[in-house]
Write an enzyme that holds these catalytic residues in place. Structure first.
Site, short mmCIF file in Angstrom:
data_model
loop_
_atom_site.label_atom_id
_atom_site.label_comp_id
_atom_site.label_asym_id
_atom_site.label_seq_id
_atom_site.Cartn_x
_atom_site.Cartn_y
_atom_site.Cartn_z
N ARG A 141 -27.85 -31.24 125.44
CA ARG A 141 -27.87 -32.70 125.61
C ARG A 141 -26.51 -33.21 126.07
NH1 ARG A 141 -30.20 -35.98 120.68
NH2 ARG A 141 -29.83 -37.64 122.21
N THR B 42 -33.89 -22.99 112.94
CA THR B 42 -34.06 -22.72 111.51
C THR B 42 -33.96 -23.99 110.68
OG1 THR B 42 -33.19 -20.46 111.73
CG2 THR B 42 -33.11 -21.46 109.54
N CYS B 43 -32.95 -24.81 110.95
CA CYS B 43 -32.69 -25.98 110.12
C CYS B 43 -33.89 -26.91 110.02
CB CYS B 43 -31.49 -26.75 110.66
SG CYS B 43 -31.15 -28.28 109.77
N GLY C 177 -29.87 -12.59 102.79
CA GLY C 177 -29.03 -12.83 103.96
C GLY C 177 -29.85 -12.88 105.23
N THR D 254 -25.57 -25.78 110.02
CA THR D 254 -26.09 -26.60 111.11
C THR D 254 -25.05 -27.53 111.73
OG1 THR D 254 -28.36 -26.50 110.31
CG2 THR D 254 -27.77 -28.41 111.65
N LYS E 118 -12.95 -29.31 90.45
CA LYS E 118 -11.69 -28.58 90.57
C LYS E 118 -10.99 -28.99 91.86
CE LYS E 118 -11.20 -24.10 89.59
NZ LYS E 118 -11.25 -22.62 89.69
N HIS F 203 -15.71 -47.60 89.60
CA HIS F 203 -16.17 -47.37 88.22
C HIS F 203 -17.45 -48.15 87.94
CE1 HIS F 203 -15.74 -46.51 83.94
NE2 HIS F 203 -16.00 -47.80 83.70
#
EC number: 1.8.1.7
Length: 476
Positions: free
Chosen positions: A33, A53-54, A287, A335, A418, A465
């Site tokens: 595109r 696939t997505c 996988g 993707t 984290k 908050h």
């Protein structure tokens, strides 16, 4: 002069294009595109359905199933929020109409296929459905769905064929199981299911099945799931899956699979001696590998030892004017990465001079896992940061808390965050989060980290908050 030496015409050629794209997945569609928008005469060839696939057997229908599973779980919370019913909803009392929902989901995917095709046509991309293969002349031969054959030539060719699931072919009876693609073909919900694999696909499917009420078993080789992620994600998701009632079989693998021809049920034998009986579905999620078989040997495109197409940072293969991106080239297999790489490639090849060196930066790519709860990650894990910068040069901030939503509930879902910082300025080099809405939270923080944000930048942002995300800008 553009590759006339390579793409010489020694066989009848139906049409010649400026740009020919093999593969109508996320990367191929985006690149074609963008090329057409610059005026390039562009052909896209797809063997199955547009979107790859997505759209067809990955992100999109998976997220639809995740929504259903997540909603099923939240419905059981209703009475704890004061919403009265004659009989409180529970996992046992909720029924999921799998066949009917599959029809709705498939119809949605079919609509997306049509949208993809319409958008390509609007941009002026010609679309051919069929199987492409390089012939010995260096042109692309396409066997269409009606079994007719056409040969096309092009100045530039992109290979974006994607990948396919891996099967453990040495396991006796492996063919009795299906793969993640096959999950979307299931017509009925299995009462008992075994998912094999500790990666994000297996974790997501096991979570979906469990949320919808199936007896879910997850077989993993190690002690934790998601071993490519930071340990805070590995441990939190593994522990919570066990706590939730998913049967996680650790440090084992499948030894063999047998089928009772009378009942159709499977017996899954594990290497630790355990046998999982009366299994309705076995799903391999071990996988994916590159989808090849397109005659690359005829044009000399080189592969690595994993049979992935070798490319440089500009998506060039070793053959001039043949390019590759997405899962088939083994870079970051996401993707949005394929889409970004595809657009940047077309910018460079067909766009204005300012894009002549356009390429995708593969560092600090955010990724999420739609587990229960969600997990998100960007940048280095703690172990990777230590290896790259040294333990004395990094500082790690962690937080463990219960999101407000669960304050009203007896059963709590974990939230763990984290932040990994490097150097005296505490540049944020890694962020790893587990908890509700992690995917939505990570997108915004991904921008900040991509821009080089420091811990002080996080601290200087006023918190919103009450939210879970505010913990990331108030952490000490």
């Amino acid at each position: 002069m553009i590759v006339k030496r390579l793409f010489r015409t020694m066989a009848p050629v139906a049409k010649h294009f400026d740009y020919l794209v093999i593969g109508g997945g996320s990367g191929g569609v985006a690149s074609s595109r963008r090329a057409a928008s610059y005026g390039a005469k562009t052909l896209l060839i797809e063997g199955k359905a547009l979107g790859g696939t997505c759209v067809n057997v990955g992100c999109v229908p998976k997220k639809v199933m995740w929504y259903a599973s997540d909603l099923a779980t939240r419905l059981t919370h209703a009475h704890e929020y004061g919403l009265a019913q004659n009989v409180p909803l529970s996992k046992e009392s909720i029924t999921f109409n799998w066949p009917e929902f599959k029809k709705k989901r498939d119809a949605y995917i079919h609509r997306l296929n049509g949208i993809y095709e319409n958008n390509l046509k609007k941009e002026g991309v010609e679309v051919v459905f069929g199987w492409a293969k390089f012939n010995k002349d260096g042109n692309v031969e396409v066997t269409k769905h009606d079994n007719t054959t056409e040969v096309y030539s092009a100045d530039r060719i992109l290979v974006a064929t994607g990948g396919k699931p891996v099967y453990p072919e040495k396991v006796p009876g492996f063919e009795l199981g299906t793969d993640s693609d096959g999950f979307f073909r299931l017509e009925e919900q299995p009462k008992k299911v075994v998912v094999v694999g500790a990666g994000y696909i297996g974790i997501e499917l096991a979570g979906v099945f469990h949320g919808l009420g199936s007896d879910s078993h997850l077989v993993i080789r190690g002690k934790t799931v998601l071993r490519k992620f930071d340990e805070i994600i590995q441990n939190t998701v593994t522990d919570y899956y066990v706590e939730e009632g998913i049967n996680v079989h650790k440090e084992t693998n499948v030894d063999k699979v047998e089928k009772d021809e009378k009942t159709g049920k499977l017996s899954v034998h594990l290497t630790n001696g355990q046998v999982l009986e009366d299994v309705d579905e076995l799903i391999w999620t071990m996988g994916r590998r590159s989808l090849l078989g397109i005659g690359l040997e005829n044009v000399g495109v080189k592969l690595n030892d994993k049979e992935q197409i070798i490319t440089d940072e500009y998506q060039n293969t070793n053959v001039p004017n043949i390019y590759s991106l997405g899962d088939v080239s083994g870079r970051v297999e996401l993707t949005p990465v394929a889409i970004a790489a595809g657009r940047k490639l077309s910018n460079r090849l067909f766009g204005p001079e300012q894009y002549r060196n356009d390429k995708l930066d593969y560092t600090n790519v955010p990724s999420v896992v739609f587990s229960h709860p969600e997990a998100g990650s960007i940048g280095l894990t703690e172990d990777e940061a230590i290896k790259q910068y040294g333990k004395d040069n990094i500082k790690v901030y962690t937080s463990k808390f219960t999101a407000m939503y669960y304050a009203m509930l007896e059963h709590k879902s974990p939230t763990r965050y984290k932040i990994i910082c490097e150097g005296p300025n505490e540049k944020v080099v890694g962020l790893h989060i587990v908890g509700d809405s992690s995917a939505e939270i990570l997108q915004g923080f991904g921008v900040a980290i991509k821009m080089g944000a420091t811990k002080a930048d996080f601290d200087n942002c006023v918190a919103i908050h009450p939210t879970s995300a505010e913990e990331l800008v108030t952490m000490r």
